[in-house]
Write a protein that holds these residues in place. Structure first.
Motif, short mmCIF file in Angstrom:
data_model
loop_
_atom_site.label_atom_id
_atom_site.label_comp_id
_atom_site.label_asym_id
_atom_site.label_seq_id
_atom_site.Cartn_x
_atom_site.Cartn_y
_atom_site.Cartn_z
N LYS A 47 56.44 51.57 31.92
CA LYS A 47 56.45 50.99 33.26
C LYS A 47 55.02 50.64 33.61
CE LYS A 47 57.57 51.76 38.13
NZ LYS A 47 58.08 50.37 38.23
N ILE A 48 54.73 49.36 33.78
CA ILE A 48 53.38 48.91 34.08
C ILE A 48 53.06 49.18 35.55
CG2 ILE A 48 51.85 46.91 34.23
CD1 ILE A 48 52.35 47.77 31.38
N ILE A 49 51.91 49.79 35.80
CA ILE A 49 51.46 50.10 37.16
C ILE A 49 50.40 49.11 37.63
CG2 ILE A 49 50.48 51.88 38.66
CD1 ILE A 49 53.25 52.54 37.52
N SER A 50 49.51 48.72 36.74
CA SER A 50 48.48 47.73 37.09
C SER A 50 48.13 46.91 35.87
CB SER A 50 47.22 48.42 37.65
OG SER A 50 46.58 49.18 36.64
N ALA A 51 47.67 45.69 36.12
CA ALA A 51 47.32 44.78 35.02
C ALA A 51 46.18 43.88 35.44
CB ALA A 51 48.53 43.94 34.60
N LYS A 357 42.13 42.61 44.27
CA LYS A 357 43.41 43.24 43.95
C LYS A 357 44.51 42.48 44.67
CE LYS A 357 42.06 48.02 42.94
NZ LYS A 357 42.26 49.45 43.30
N LEU A 358 45.59 42.21 43.97
CA LEU A 358 46.71 41.48 44.54
C LEU A 358 48.02 42.11 44.10
CD1 LEU A 358 45.68 37.75 43.87
CD2 LEU A 358 45.69 38.90 46.08
N ASN A 364 49.77 34.08 40.36
CA ASN A 364 49.18 32.74 40.26
C ASN A 364 47.95 32.59 41.16
OD1 ASN A 364 50.92 31.38 38.34
ND2 ASN A 364 52.54 31.59 39.87
N GLU A 365 47.97 33.28 42.30
CA GLU A 365 46.80 33.30 43.17
C GLU A 365 45.64 33.99 42.47
OE1 GLU A 365 45.49 35.26 47.46
OE2 GLU A 365 47.57 34.56 47.21
N GLY A 366 45.97 35.02 41.68
CA GLY A 366 44.94 35.72 40.91
C GLY A 366 44.27 34.82 39.90
N PHE A 367 45.05 33.98 39.24
CA PHE A 367 44.47 33.03 38.29
C PHE A 367 43.59 32.01 39.01
CE2 PHE A 367 47.56 34.64 35.26
CZ PHE A 367 46.87 34.52 34.06
N LYS A 368 44.01 31.61 40.20
CA LYS A 368 43.21 30.67 40.98
C LYS A 368 41.86 31.29 41.34
CE LYS A 368 43.62 27.55 44.98
NZ LYS A 368 42.38 27.90 45.69
N ASN A 374 34.25 33.70 43.25
CA ASN A 374 33.34 34.73 42.75
C ASN A 374 34.17 35.94 42.35
OD1 ASN A 374 31.27 36.46 42.19
ND2 ASN A 374 30.71 36.82 44.32
N CYS A 375 34.90 35.78 41.27
CA CYS A 375 35.82 36.82 40.82
C CYS A 375 35.37 37.36 39.46
CB CYS A 375 37.23 36.25 40.71
SG CYS A 375 38.45 37.41 40.05
N ILE A 376 35.15 38.66 39.38
CA ILE A 376 34.86 39.27 38.09
C ILE A 376 36.17 39.66 37.43
CG2 ILE A 376 33.77 41.22 36.91
CD1 ILE A 376 31.62 41.24 39.03
N ARG A 377 36.97 40.48 38.12
CA ARG A 377 38.28 40.83 37.61
C ARG A 377 39.25 41.02 38.77
NH1 ARG A 377 38.63 39.84 33.41
NH2 ARG A 377 38.94 41.28 31.69
N CYS A 378 40.39 40.37 38.66
CA CYS A 378 41.47 40.55 39.63
C CYS A 378 42.52 41.45 38.98
CB CYS A 378 42.09 39.21 40.01
SG CYS A 378 43.50 39.36 41.16
N VAL A 379 42.88 42.51 39.67
CA VAL A 379 43.88 43.45 39.18
C VAL A 379 45.17 43.28 39.96
CG1 VAL A 379 44.50 45.91 39.05
CG2 VAL A 379 42.25 45.14 38.28
N LEU A 380 46.26 43.15 39.24
CA LEU A 380 47.59 43.05 39.84
C LEU A 380 48.17 44.46 39.94
CD1 LEU A 380 48.96 40.07 37.73
CD2 LEU A 380 47.92 39.94 40.00
#
Length: 384
Positions: A47-51, A357-358, A364-368, A374-380
């Motif tokens: 079960k994925i919690i974050s990605a 974090k989203l 798709n907003e994370g990819f945008k 100024n995004c280093i890493r967006c975590v879902l």
């Protein structure tokens, strides 16, 4: 975008859940209802919690890196073991794990070699999109859906081989440690293991995104006296300076090639150069930025499929070294849990690498954000 229900189990032990499916390149991901089969021998369902959203995922969506489609992308994930298949001995339901795009079988010639980490069972160089037995565990709209690098983390549930999972400390915060499955080891390992940056040295980092930012942190921790950051997105410069960059260069605003500017700034060139973009041009520029006689250039960026790296051999003749690094040279199942322990013991602070974090539905907003801001890493984050 239509919302679908949370994961449910059916009597056949197939799980129906939400996943972000890439039906084709150059199109947004589609939130779909997918069926996830139970794990087979040697496999684990999680079960994925974050990605985390990595630049490599973006390259695939843009069609630069070819993988079998339709697929569930994502390779940087933290999750909890839901069930295990026959023969699994190192994991059990309830264990916290990180997904590993580079497995460690602990049996092949590369895993057994003290310096090797590129496991023979990898699915990166020529991705099949399938499990080790040559089949898929995903179905959507009655069609087979491919895996990515044996991980596929943009889904509520996924199936991975036991050798592609790292068991981590139960105290690990799942919304923060997913970056330790790719971004952090790739960047840190390139500095500590592959290049072995020395105190007082000068480093140049091409690309100030997720991997590049981790490289900057590691260069500073290694005692580098000067760190030159190169990126065409100047919005990234303030964060890069906060992490340790001393000089920022935008190649689009220079009157000469960036490698020539680096040479002028340093007098002789950088001791260490790192390429974390994935373009042939920046790989060559990074090599040419190195000092002759002892300069080391490390490539981590994944170039577009079918690319050919070309440069004058005279660039190497004076003693420069060109190296590559996958997952920072770490033996993944052995090395990644130690990084998590270091994080929990506050020996490293990787929280600064997560800038956004989203909720999963806004992938798709994370990819945008990754492409434009100024995004280093967006975590879902997925629902618990």
């Amino acid at each position: 975008m239509e919302q679908v229900s949370l994961a449910t189990k059916t009597p056949s032990n197939v799980i129906t859940c939400k996943a972000a499916v890439a039906w084709t390149a150059n199109a947004p991901l589609s939130i779909e209802e997918v069926q996830v089969d139970p794990p087979k021998a040697g496999e684990v369902r999680i079960k994925i919690i974050s990605a985390g959203i990595c630049g490599t995922d973006n390259h695939i969506l843009e069609g630069k890196n070819k993988v079998p489609l339709p697929a569930i992308l994502g390779h940087e994930g933290a999750g909890i073991v839901e069930s295990v298949g026959p023969g699994v001995t190192t994991l059990k339901p309830g264990d916290k794990v990180l997904t590993l795009p580079l497995p460690e079988c602990r049996e092949c010639v590369y895993c057994l070699h003290p310096k090797g980490n590129f496991c023979k069972k990898e699915n990166i160089l020529s991705p099949t999109g399938l499990m080790l037995d040559g089949t898929s565990r995903f179905t959507c709209r009655g069609k087979k859906i491919y895996h990515l690098y044996g991980t596929s983390t943009f889904t509520e549930y996924t199936v991975a081989d036991e050798i592609a999972l790292a068991k981590i400390d139960d105290a690990a915060p799942m919304d923060k440690v997913c970056v330790l499955g790719c971004e952090v080891p790739t960047g840190f390992g390139a500095v500590f293991n592959t290049a072995q940056v020395t105190p007082g040295s000068t480093c140049v980092v091409f690309g100030l995104g997720g991997i590049g930012s981790a490289i900057v942190m590691a260069c500073k921790a290694s005692g580098a006296s000067r760190i030159i950051g190169v990126d065409i997105n100047e919005q990234k410069f303030p964060r890069a300076r906060a992490l340790g960059v001393t000089d920022c260069l935008n190649p689009n605003k220079l009157k000469k090639p960036v490698q020539e500017v680096v040479m002028e700034m340093t007098g002789i060139g950088a001791d260490f150069a790192f390429e974390a973009i994935g373009l042939i041009e920046t790989m060559v520029a990074a090599l040419k930025s190195c000092v002759m006689s002892y300069g080391v250039c490390v490539i981590m960026g994944v170039a577009p499929s079918g690319s050919q790296l070309s440069f004058d051999p005279a660039e190497l003749l004076p003693g420069r070294t060109l190296k590559s690094s996958v997952m920072g040279g770490y033996k993944t199942r052995d090395g990644i849990p130690k990084l998590v322990t270091d994080y929990l013991q506050k020996k490293i602070n990787t929280d600064v690498l997560i800038t956004h974090k989203l909720p999963f539905e806004k992938v798709n907003e994370g990819f945008k954000l990754l492409r434009e801001e100024n995004c280093i890493r967006c975590v879902l984050t997925l629902r618990p």
